[in-house]
Design an enzyme around this catalytic site. Structure first.
Site, PDB file in Angstrom:
ATOM      1  N   THR B  32       0.544  -1.044  -0.137  1.00 21.55           N
ATOM      2  CA  THR B  32       0.084  -0.177  -0.068  1.00 21.55           C
ATOM      3  C   THR B  32       0.878   1.102   0.092  1.00 21.55           C
ATOM      4  OG1 THR B  32      -0.156  -0.103   2.523  1.00 21.55           O
ATOM      5  CG2 THR B  32      -1.996  -1.153   1.267  1.00 21.55           C
ATOM      6  N   GLY B  33       1.672   1.267  -1.015  1.00 22.94           N
ATOM      7  CA  GLY B  33       2.351   2.570  -1.125  1.00 22.94           C
ATOM      8  C   GLY B  33       1.303   3.513  -1.417  1.00 22.94           C
ATOM      9  N   THR B  34       1.380   4.641  -0.485  1.00 22.38           N
ATOM     10  CA  THR B  34       0.281   5.022  -0.010  1.00 22.38           C
ATOM     11  C   THR B  34       0.284   6.861   0.486  1.00 22.38           C
ATOM     12  OG1 THR B  34      -0.857   3.300   0.698  1.00 22.38           O
ATOM     13  CG2 THR B  34      -1.387   5.271   2.005  1.00 22.38           C
ATOM     14  N   THR B  35      -0.969   7.117   0.607  1.00 19.71           N
ATOM     15  CA  THR B  35      -0.714   8.314   1.362  1.00 19.71           C
ATOM     16  C   THR B  35      -1.944   8.331   2.433  1.00 19.71           C
ATOM     17  OG1 THR B  35      -0.574   9.651  -0.733  1.00 19.71           O
ATOM     18  CG2 THR B  35      -0.900  10.977   1.279  1.00 19.71           C
ATOM     19  N   LYS B  66      -8.216   1.685   2.873  1.00 22.14           N
ATOM     20  CA  LYS B  66      -7.041   1.545   3.446  1.00 22.14           C
ATOM     21  C   LYS B  66      -7.420   2.068   5.133  1.00 22.14           C
ATOM     22  CE  LYS B  66      -4.195   2.200  -0.274  1.00 22.14           C
ATOM     23  NZ  LYS B  66      -3.034   3.047  -0.959  1.00 22.14           N
TER      24      LYS B  66
END
Lengths: 325, 234
Positions: B32-35, B66
């Site tokens: 979950t490369g994410t913000t 998420k």
């Protein structure tokens, strides 16, 4: 060039070794005049073929055409892997897919206008579809600086073609057609690959092939990858497009697609790529090449996207859920 | 193959050309490369996240959720490995449920955060997980705890996390103010996450938020074509 000097250096060495000056006398000085001459002639015999070969090589096709045309500034052809020389080991600023399709009026390409810096979407208005001459269009994915260098090289060649043509204003069939450009790119890419310093790009070439009598012939769509593999087809795609867009393009391709249909198909593929490729953007450009009008590249515009399917909207993280996404 | 000039050898070999966000993941592991982001306000907390789950450069799920619920009024935003964070969430959910029954009271956000920290810290060499735990409890009101890689647990006035957060440190530092209202907090969360999604290749899709207060959890969904700042940029 260093080989040129070898016979002379050899002579100088021998002269200094055999000098009769007392300072240079050595117990091991064995060179008589005859032996000196033998050694010099042996060295000359061995180095001369190498020199001739070097001269011939610089004019041959191994360099991808004449040396003036094939050398991209900044690359050292002598010893590319030596320390202090630069070579591309991994791409830094990259463009993602380019897709292309032949249709009834010509050939159409599509690409987004994003150049990524690793995972960062750094340059949002980068042109990845470029016209080389009024009849040839190329699109490039991969390292953006290499694409810019390639474009400069091709445009320089195209300008020389124009300026050395019989007439600046009339067609005389000497302008490179898309097929010639494709072949030239293949030669350049393969040559760079042999020097272990590739142009890290996948290039799509669109335009028309030229008939033997110089008139514009069939629509042409070709691809060259970074190691010099070259092929042509009715539908092509690079990068993620080859996994996600090609199946769609192949399914929907017909020989008699209208311009509007071809464009809608390409937009659909670009939309899928925006959904599924982390390095894609929804701002795209479409470009077409036709017999009458030549190359036309659209301004960048944003694609519509859809996010409101019911299963998308329902949240999944509630405590009664299954712990999934 | 000869070494390249311009990079010192240890530097080149350390990452071997792999991108920063995927080099610690196992092959094919989902990230979950994410913000993610959370801002507390008087009476509650706003938590938000993007929705992109990626495997390398492929988007495995463009509408994932998420923001996970740990208890009635305690939520967490997940970033890092999807598998690791789902497992952590499951454990903490279970422990909090047991704790609520044993004590007869709502667990505090602090307790939830520290439970999460215990798991992250004691398995630090096996996990790739950065979470933000936030919620409302009667003791502290709205509060936010950031638990990055390694298992640090730190209470914050607002928290951002994930790979996309690097692009919005400046924006959030300049726009955040103490004692924001609920609407101001929600607007800032949406704005900041949009900006991060516009620049981070591993963030994108839709924005999911939850506004946690004593009375309710209000879920919101912003589709990808109605973001405050779209991904196409200038």
């Amino acid at each position: 060039r260093k080989l040129f000097a070898l016979p002379f250096i050899a002579r100088l060495l021998l002269i200094s070794l055999s000098s009769n000056h007392p300072k240079y006398h050595s117990k091991r000085s064995i060179h008589t005049v005859l032996e000196q001459r033998i050694i010099i002639s042996i060295i000359t015999i061995f180095t001369t073929p190498l020199l001739l070969l070097h001269l011939i090589m610089s004019f041959s096709l191994a360099a991808g055409g004449s040396t003036t045309r094939a050398s991209i500034p900044g690359t050292n052809t002598a010893n590319p892997a030596a320390p202090g020389n630069q070579r591309t080991t991994r791409p830094i600023v990259t463009g993602t897919s380019v897709i292309g399709i032949k249709y009834a009026g010509g050939v159409m390409l599509a690409a987004d206008t994003l150049a990524s810096y690793g995972s960062m979407a750094k340059y949002k208005n980068a042109n990845r579809l470029v016209s080389i001459n009024p009849k040839t269009l190329i699109g490039g994915g991969g390292e953006y600086s290499d694409f810019q260098a390639l474009t400069t090289l091709l445009r320089k060649a195209a300008l020389e073609d124009r300026c050395t043509a019989d007439s600046l204003y009339e067609e005389d069939g000497s302008e490179e057609c898309a097929r010639e450009v494709w072949n030239y790119i293949r030669a350049v890419m393969y040559n760079r690959r042999n020097k272990m310093n590739p142009l890290w790009n996948d290039v799509v070439v669109a335009g028309f092939a030229q008939d033997k009598d110089g008139s514009t012939g069939e629509p042409f769509l070709g691809l060259v990858d970074k190691i010099g593999t070259a092929y042509g087809d009715d539908v092509l795609a690079t990068g993620f497009g080859s996994y996600l867009a090609l199946p769609i393009l192949r399914e929907k391709y017909r020989g008699d697609l209208e311009e509007g249909e071809a464009r809608a198909l390409l937009e659909d593929c670009m939309r899928v790529l925006f959904y599924r490729d982390c390095r894609a953007s929804n701002r795209i450009q479409i470009a077409k090449v036709t017999k009458e009008e030549g190359v036309l590249i659209s301004d960048p515009y944003e694609l519509d996207t859809s996010w409101d399917s019911a299963s998308f909207v329902t949240p999944k993280g509630e405590i009664e859920g299954d712990g999934g996404w | 193959m000869s070494m390249s000039a311009g990079y010192s050898m240890p530097q080149q070999m350390a990452h071997d050309g792999k991108s920063a966000e995927t080099r610690n993941l196992r092959p094919n592991e989902l990230s979950t490369g994410t913000t993610i982001m959370a801002i507390p306000f008087e009476g509650g907390v706003v938590m938000g996240a993007d929705s992109r789950v990626s495997t390398g450069s492929y988007v495995a799920n463009r509408v994932s959720d998420k923001v996970a619920q740990l208890h009635d009024r305690i939520w967490c935003c997940r970033s890092g490995s999807a598998a690791d964070t789902q497992a952590l969430t499951d454990y903490v959910k279970h422990y909090l449920a047991s704790l609520a029954i044993e004590t007869g009271r709502r667990p505090t956000v602090k307790t939830a955060a520290h439970l999460m920290r215990r798991l992250c810290y004691e398995n630090k060499d096996r996990l790739l997980a950065g979470v933000i735990v936030g919620g409302w409890d009667p003791v502290d009101g709205g509060s936010v705890y950031n638990i990055p890689l390694g298992g640090t647990c730190i209470k914050m006035p607002f928290a951002i996390g994930g790979s996309g957060s690097t692009y919005i440190y400046g924006l959030t530092d300049s726009e955040f103010k103490e004692n924001m209202t609920r609407d101001e907090a929600l607007t800032l969360v949406k704005k900041a996450i949009s900006h991060a999604m516009a620049r981070d290749g591993s963030s994108g899709g839709i924005i999911r938020t939850v506004t946690v207060t004593e009375e309710s959890n209000d879920r919101e969904f912003i589709p990808g074509n109605q973001l405050p700042y779209g991904p196409a940029g200038w």
